[in-house]
Motif scaffolding. Sequence first.
Motif, PDB file in Angstrom:
ATOM      1  N   ASN A  38       6.615  11.144   1.156  1.00  0.00           N
ATOM      2  CA  ASN A  38       7.592  10.030   1.201  1.00  0.00           C
ATOM      3  C   ASN A  38       7.029   8.729   0.625  1.00  0.00           C
ATOM      4  O   ASN A  38       7.182   7.658   1.232  1.00  0.00           O
ATOM      5  CB  ASN A  38       8.001   9.723   2.650  1.00  0.00           C
ATOM      6  N   MET A  39       6.324   8.764  -0.499  1.00  0.00           N
ATOM      7  CA  MET A  39       5.593   7.567  -0.907  1.00  0.00           C
ATOM      8  C   MET A  39       6.475   6.323  -1.021  1.00  0.00           C
ATOM      9  O   MET A  39       7.466   6.291  -1.742  1.00  0.00           O
ATOM     10  CB  MET A  39       4.860   7.811  -2.222  1.00  0.00           C
ATOM     11  N   SER A  40       6.069   5.301  -0.255  1.00  0.00           N
ATOM     12  CA  SER A  40       6.750   4.015  -0.178  1.00  0.00           C
ATOM     13  C   SER A  40       5.683   2.944  -0.340  1.00  0.00           C
ATOM     14  O   SER A  40       4.497   3.242  -0.268  1.00  0.00           O
ATOM     15  CB  SER A  40       7.380   3.848   1.210  1.00  0.00           C
ATOM     16  N   TYR A  50       0.829  -1.207   0.000  1.00  0.00           N
ATOM     17  CA  TYR A  50       0.000   0.000   0.000  1.00  0.00           C
ATOM     18  C   TYR A  50       0.860   1.252   0.000  1.00  0.00           C
ATOM     19  O   TYR A  50       2.001   1.242   0.470  1.00  0.00           O
ATOM     20  CB  TYR A  50      -0.948   0.026   1.209  1.00  0.00           C
ATOM     21  N   GLN A  51       0.307   2.313  -0.554  1.00  0.00           N
ATOM     22  CA  GLN A  51       0.965   3.614  -0.538  1.00  0.00           C
ATOM     23  C   GLN A  51       1.080   4.055   0.912  1.00  0.00           C
ATOM     24  O   GLN A  51       0.079   4.126   1.651  1.00  0.00           O
ATOM     25  CB  GLN A  51       0.136   4.624  -1.346  1.00  0.00           C
ATOM     26  N   HIS A  52       2.287   4.360   1.319  1.00  0.00           N
ATOM     27  CA  HIS A  52       2.542   4.552   2.740  1.00  0.00           C
ATOM     28  C   HIS A  52       3.523   5.687   2.976  1.00  0.00           C
ATOM     29  O   HIS A  52       4.541   5.777   2.290  1.00  0.00           O
ATOM     30  CB  HIS A  52       3.153   3.239   3.278  1.00  0.00           C
ATOM     31  N   GLY A  99     -10.301  -1.649  -1.485  1.00  0.00           N
ATOM     32  CA  GLY A  99     -10.215  -0.231  -1.835  1.00  0.00           C
ATOM     33  C   GLY A  99      -9.662   0.565  -0.660  1.00  0.00           C
ATOM     34  O   GLY A  99      -9.780   0.160   0.501  1.00  0.00           O
ATOM     35  N   TRP A 100      -9.090   1.686  -0.989  1.00  0.00           N
ATOM     36  CA  TRP A 100      -8.629   2.623   0.044  1.00  0.00           C
ATOM     37  C   TRP A 100      -9.852   3.336   0.599  1.00  0.00           C
ATOM     38  O   TRP A 100     -10.666   3.868  -0.164  1.00  0.00           O
ATOM     39  CB  TRP A 100      -7.646   3.613  -0.599  1.00  0.00           C
ATOM     40  N   GLY A 101      -9.988   3.387   1.914  1.00  0.00           N
ATOM     41  CA  GLY A 101     -11.050   4.150   2.557  1.00  0.00           C
ATOM     42  C   GLY A 101     -10.483   5.504   2.965  1.00  0.00           C
ATOM     43  O   GLY A 101      -9.602   5.567   3.820  1.00  0.00           O
ATOM     44  N   ILE A 134     -14.502   5.137  -0.819  1.00  0.00           N
ATOM     45  CA  ILE A 134     -13.618   4.241  -1.589  1.00  0.00           C
ATOM     46  C   ILE A 134     -12.877   5.003  -2.683  1.00  0.00           C
ATOM     47  O   ILE A 134     -13.413   5.906  -3.316  1.00  0.00           O
ATOM     48  CB  ILE A 134     -14.402   3.062  -2.211  1.00  0.00           C
ATOM     49  N   TYR A 135     -11.603   4.615  -2.896  1.00  0.00           N
ATOM     50  CA  TYR A 135     -10.812   5.170  -4.006  1.00  0.00           C
ATOM     51  C   TYR A 135      -9.708   4.172  -4.327  1.00  0.00           C
ATOM     52  O   TYR A 135      -9.251   3.417  -3.472  1.00  0.00           O
ATOM     53  CB  TYR A 135     -10.218   6.541  -3.621  1.00  0.00           C
ATOM     54  N   ALA A 136      -9.279   4.188  -5.611  1.00  0.00           N
ATOM     55  CA  ALA A 136      -8.067   3.464  -6.022  1.00  0.00           C
ATOM     56  C   ALA A 136      -8.096   1.978  -5.662  1.00  0.00           C
ATOM     57  O   ALA A 136      -7.076   1.412  -5.281  1.00  0.00           O
ATOM     58  CB  ALA A 136      -6.834   4.127  -5.407  1.00  0.00           C
TER      59      ALA A 136
HETATM   60  C1  FRU Z   1      -4.178   7.638  -6.382  1.00  0.00           C
HETATM   61  C2  FRU Z   1      -2.762   8.113  -6.614  1.00  0.00           C
HETATM   62  C3  FRU Z   1      -2.072   7.318  -7.674  1.00  0.00           C
HETATM   63  C4  FRU Z   1      -0.631   7.489  -7.320  1.00  0.00           C
HETATM   64  C5  FRU Z   1      -0.682   7.470  -5.825  1.00  0.00           C
HETATM   65  C6  FRU Z   1       0.363   8.292  -5.155  1.00  0.00           C
HETATM   66  O1  FRU Z   1      -4.643   7.868  -5.093  1.00  0.00           O
HETATM   67  O2  FRU Z   1      -2.772   9.493  -6.938  1.00  0.00           O
HETATM   68  O3  FRU Z   1      -2.391   7.723  -8.975  1.00  0.00           O
HETATM   69  O4  FRU Z   1       0.179   6.487  -7.844  1.00  0.00           O
HETATM   70  O5  FRU Z   1      -1.950   7.927  -5.458  1.00  0.00           O
HETATM   71  O6  FRU Z   1       0.328   8.107  -3.774  1.00  0.00           O
END
Ligand code: FRU
Length: 553
Positions: A161-163, A150-152, A376-378, A356-358
């Motif tokens: 700091n997206m990891s 997950y985006q963290h 989904g991301w809440g 919900i998203y992504a």
């Molecule tokens: C969607 C998004 C993606 C991107 C990520 C960055 O929420 O914008 O398009 O890869 O988040 O955190």
Amino acid sequence: MTIDIPMKPTFRFVALALLLGSHLLSAQDHSIKITKRYLNLPVSQAENRGTMQFRVNGKLERSFKIRLASGNPDYWVFCDMGALQGQTITISYDGKADGLPKISQDDHIVGEDSMYHERNRPQYHFTTRRGWINDPNGLIFYEGEYHLFYQHNPYEREWENMSWGHAVSKDMVHWQELPTALSPDSMGTMFSGSTVIDYENTAGFNKGNTPAMVAFFTVDNPEKQVQCMAYSLDKGRTWTKYSKNPLIDSKAKWNSKDTRDPRVFWYKPSKHWVMVLNERDGHSVYTSGNLKDWQFQSHLTGFWECPDLFELPVDGNKSKTKWVMYGASASYMIGSFDGKTFKPESGKHYYTTGSIYAAQTFTNMPETDPRRIQIGWGRVSHAGMPFNGMMLLPTELQLRTTKDGIRLTSRPVKEMEQLFSSIGKWSSLTEAEANAKLQSLPSPDQFRIKATIKLSHATSAGLSLFGQRILDYDMNSNLINGVFYSPEDMTSMEITADIYVDRTTVEVFIDHGAYSYSLQRKPDAQAKETLNFWGNRIEVKNLEIYNAESAWK
Ligand code: FRU
């Protein structure tokens, strides 16, 4: 400019060091020998962000932005130093450095005693121990484990700091968080993507009988977004980034920085890999034989971010399938796919709305269990907590023929059932009788309610939780919580809702998953009632109440 500690030691630092014990990083220590599992760092949202860097033998080990608390911290974050045991790290920070002496190493995370049981921690949804989460990434089932990347942001409860964070589970209910899988590097930060298992060793990363798990992700930097890969030979625990990254750099072609979120899967009929990639104004399809060289095939406008593309049987009939093209907002099209081009036949549709998203679906499900499961991301925050965002319940997606055509439905996976124990089941209740039954709930914090409401004299009815209308059906305007909904039988005066309430969030599945929505709990402080049905002379035809156990033991 980067100022290396040590800085001038002040009395305060020395006093604090004496107070807190021996494992503090004092102002003189610009280097620490790592002998414990974690470094704990104090964070204050009121501070400006600075860049902190760790060096090992002069080589940059990590670089991240943090709001290091100079006074009392709002909360603590941690670095897992498991991989650096015995090594000496040098820390530098270009922000306000008063907090540096408070950084300490320990075998425990600050706050571990209450971990997962903090007041506003969801009890049966995935949240991360510390920091921010957004999109689920790389959802894959492999050797008995579901992987949730997950985006963290491990260093703050806001986006930065997206990891790729990482958690594993045997049942999608009980999760174990593992060390960060992918961290930012000199190319940029790690944006969203997906994973595959390269059984045929098409990329050449496999070792003996161990197939590589290969991750595809976007690297983001101020200038552009490019597509990269990394592989793991130990079930996602450690990763090697491909030496010839990036694989795709399409900024110039699209005259846009928005090229991201590669979704890769194996297309069996033609024996090639497919990558669906969002590029500027839609989803592109690329193909590859070796996961390294990618050929552009087609582009479908009308989508933004986080593509997904998958095949599903219609009404469970394996000989009749359709493909679903999916975008970040949970809008989708139904059509056909020949391995290179998706041809829409209907859309855009929605099956879920709200927080919900992504969302993304699991790949590599076993042949004996070909369910298409989505997480989904809440977009929900949790007041006062050292973490932010959450994953919604894993749901099984299906295609069902409806009066309007073929549509997606979603329902929580059957594995969730283990958490819910029945408190009671009733039928044909008046509103007053049903409200009396609701009093049997042991705690309004976490529970599940299934109800079928029948309207006859009312045009609207629903259920409120501390004054918040978590179900608000307006039959006259055909709205559920403000979104158009008409039951399959349009003459029906009934509606069935399966309602999952957790500490900070609510998820509602209408008419067996024909439509669902999720929302953040917003209790009204003035509310007189905890939980109540409302609506003029409604009948609660069926009512089931369940207690919800915590998934965090
Ligand atoms: C969607 C998004 C993606 C991107 C990520 C960055 O929420 O914008 O398009 O890869 O988040 O955190």
